[in-house]
Enzyme design. Structure first.
Site, PDB file in Angstrom:
ATOM      1  N   HIS A  30      58.528 -43.271  -4.826  1.00  0.00           N
ATOM      2  CA  HIS A  30      57.562 -43.271  -5.931  1.00  0.00           C
ATOM      3  C   HIS A  30      58.186 -43.846  -7.201  1.00  0.00           C
ATOM      4  O   HIS A  30      57.631 -44.757  -7.833  1.00  0.00           O
ATOM      5  CB  HIS A  30      57.086 -41.838  -6.172  1.00  0.00           C
ATOM      6  N   GLU A  31      59.352 -43.348  -7.584  1.00  0.00           N
ATOM      7  CA  GLU A  31      60.003 -43.812  -8.801  1.00  0.00           C
ATOM      8  C   GLU A  31      60.537 -45.231  -8.649  1.00  0.00           C
ATOM      9  O   GLU A  31      60.498 -46.025  -9.601  1.00  0.00           O
ATOM     10  CB  GLU A  31      61.132 -42.858  -9.201  1.00  0.00           C
ATOM     11  N   HIS A  75      57.751 -47.643  -9.375  1.00  0.00           N
ATOM     12  CA  HIS A  75      57.565 -47.858 -10.820  1.00  0.00           C
ATOM     13  C   HIS A  75      58.599 -48.856 -11.341  1.00  0.00           C
ATOM     14  O   HIS A  75      58.264 -49.822 -12.032  1.00  0.00           O
ATOM     15  CB  HIS A  75      57.749 -46.536 -11.578  1.00  0.00           C
TER      16      HIS A  75
END
Length: 223
Positions: free
Chosen positions: A26-27, A30
């Site tokens: 997820h990170e 980003h």
């Protein structure tokens, strides 16, 4: 979101593994999307990486395990480096939840492969049960992470998307909302009646996502 309140202690090692993988990707999503769109801030901080240690927040991870919600270290983004700050900001913010949705789809696809070809049956019971549990948790937790992160309450991704979507003249109203957002968030998560009428039905949309995913997977595999 999954936590110790919702899982048996025997599944804890699998829950932790799934959370570490899901939070990391997820990170990374980003950071990588920001880097590819022209902002090297996350890259300079070493966040364009699949190393979990650069993404996980210790207290946030503990809170997720205990309370059912949590967080990783926020990825630093300088929207001033984007050619179209608001549009590219939305893309970078949405990349995180979308990565969880993709992980859920991949997990369901692998589950379907195992069912079609009976691979689990050819394994010893312990190995088969472990693989089945891991895939089940990858599927359910990532769908919940996708939905949870789209809630428009700071500091979740859904709120950041709203900030980029709404007209700038509404920014002052959003700032006022932020003052109460943490209180609203805690009430919804910890007050059972509020959770039952707000968060639980919303997270229940995961079943609709599963049904939506199952159709193309069934078509691809001829099931």
């Amino acid at each position: 979101m999954g936590g110790l309140l919702f899982y048996d202690w025997s599944t804890l090692p699998f829950v932790i593994l799934v959370l570490v993988l899901s939070f990391t990707i997820h990170e990374f999503a980003h950071a990588y999307s920001a880097y590819k769109l022209g902002d090297s801030t996350a890259y300079q901080f070493g966040r364009v990486s699949l190393n979990p240690m650069v993404h996980l927040d210790l207290f946030g991870t503990i809170m997720l395990l205990i309370a059912g919600f949590g967080w990783a270290k926020p990825v630093p983004v300088n929207r001033g480096n984007f050619k179209s700050p608001r549009l590219m900001g939305i893309i970078v913010t949405a990349a995180g939840p979308i990565s969880n949705l993709i992980l859920a789809f991949i997990s369901l696809f692998v589950v379907a492969l195992f069912q079609k070809y009976g691979w689990i049956k050819g394994m010893d019971k312990g190995t088969g049960d472990a693989i089945s549990l891991f895939l089940e948790l990858m599927l359910t937790i990532n769908i919940r992470l996708f939905l949870f992160n789209l809630i428009p309450i700071p500091p979740l991704d859904g709120y950041r998307i709203i900030q980029d979507v709404v007209n700038l003249r509404y920014s002052e109203s959003l700032l006022k909302f932020e003052q109460w957002a943490s209180v609203i968030f805690l009430l919804v998560v910890f007050v059972a009646p509020l959770r039952r009428v707000t968060l639980d039905p919303y997270l229940g949309l995961g079943y609709d996502i599963l049904r939506l995913f199952s159709r193309p997977i069934a078509w691809i595999l001829g099931m």
